[in-house]
Design a protein around this motif. Structure first.
Motif, PDB file in Angstrom:
ATOM      1  N   GLN A 175      40.664  27.788  51.215  1.00  0.00           N
ATOM      2  CA  GLN A 175      40.606  28.907  52.164  1.00  0.00           C
ATOM      3  C   GLN A 175      39.392  29.784  51.890  1.00  0.00           C
ATOM      4  O   GLN A 175      38.975  29.945  50.748  1.00  0.00           O
ATOM      5  N   GLN A 176      38.842  30.330  52.967  1.00  0.00           N
ATOM      6  CA  GLN A 176      37.637  31.146  52.832  1.00  0.00           C
ATOM      7  C   GLN A 176      37.990  32.507  52.249  1.00  0.00           C
ATOM      8  O   GLN A 176      38.900  33.187  52.724  1.00  0.00           O
ATOM      9  N   VAL A 177      37.258  32.874  51.188  1.00  0.00           N
ATOM     10  CA  VAL A 177      37.481  34.145  50.499  1.00  0.00           C
ATOM     11  C   VAL A 177      36.131  34.808  50.242  1.00  0.00           C
ATOM     12  O   VAL A 177      35.079  34.199  50.407  1.00  0.00           O
ATOM     13  N   LEU A 178      36.205  36.057  49.820  1.00  0.00           N
ATOM     14  CA  LEU A 178      35.013  36.814  49.427  1.00  0.00           C
ATOM     15  C   LEU A 178      35.037  37.014  47.924  1.00  0.00           C
ATOM     16  O   LEU A 178      36.105  37.211  47.332  1.00  0.00           O
ATOM     17  N   PHE A 179      33.844  37.012  47.300  1.00  0.00           N
ATOM     18  CA  PHE A 179      33.724  37.218  45.856  1.00  0.00           C
ATOM     19  C   PHE A 179      32.694  38.296  45.556  1.00  0.00           C
ATOM     20  O   PHE A 179      31.631  38.340  46.157  1.00  0.00           O
ATOM     21  N   THR A 180      33.024  39.150  44.583  1.00  0.00           N
ATOM     22  CA  THR A 180      32.071  40.078  43.987  1.00  0.00           C
ATOM     23  C   THR A 180      32.329  40.094  42.492  1.00  0.00           C
ATOM     24  O   THR A 180      33.480  39.901  42.061  1.00  0.00           O
ATOM     25  N   ASP A 181      31.291  40.337  41.713  1.00  0.00           N
ATOM     26  CA  ASP A 181      31.470  40.379  40.260  1.00  0.00           C
ATOM     27  C   ASP A 181      31.887  41.766  39.777  1.00  0.00           C
ATOM     28  O   ASP A 181      31.877  42.051  38.582  1.00  0.00           O
ATOM     29  N   THR A 182      32.312  42.608  40.688  1.00  0.00           N
ATOM     30  CA  THR A 182      32.703  43.983  40.389  1.00  0.00           C
ATOM     31  C   THR A 182      34.210  44.160  40.571  1.00  0.00           C
ATOM     32  O   THR A 182      34.795  43.574  41.479  1.00  0.00           O
TER      33      THR A 182
END
Length: 118
Positions: free
Chosen positions: A21-28
């Motif tokens: 499934q499409q997700v969003l990622f941030t290293d914060t």
């Protein structure tokens, strides 16, 4: 730490496929208090011996925090609220440009509307 709505809306996220499934990622890290009601938030843990190798997703990661995942759909976790990740099989890094959370929500609501029309 992203802890204001304004900062959350300014953030540009990487686009991934996680467990298909499409997700969003941030290293914060992102504060739970500012997550929109229709979005699910998870945190990733990296391998202690191999930094930047993702090994687990959970509701809250305290050791070896790698980043935050935002998803339009829930991700199934075990009864302890964690799930192991095989980075080679479970994650696909999409070559698309980074997007904002509002762009992601708009795109998913549009897809949901199209599915409901069919």
């Amino acid at each position: 730490m992203i802890d204001t709505i304004e900062a959350l809306h300014k953030e540009k996220f990487e686009q991934w496929l996680l467990f298909g499934q499409q997700v969003l990622f941030t290293d914060t890290r992102i504060s739970n208090d500012i997550i929109p009601k229709n979005i699910y938030k998870y945190e990733l843990q990296e391998n202690d011996c191999h930094p930047f190798e993702t090994i687990m997703i959970g509701k809250h990661i305290t050791v070896n925090f790698e980043g935050t995942i935002l998803s339009y759909q829930p991700i199934q976790l075990n009864k302890d609220h964690y799930r192991l990740i095989d980075e080679g099989k479970d994650i696909e890094y999409l070559p698309k440009k980074n997007i904002s959370l509002l762009q992601y929500i708009h795109k998913n609501e549009k897809l949901k509307s199209n599915d409901e029309i069919r």
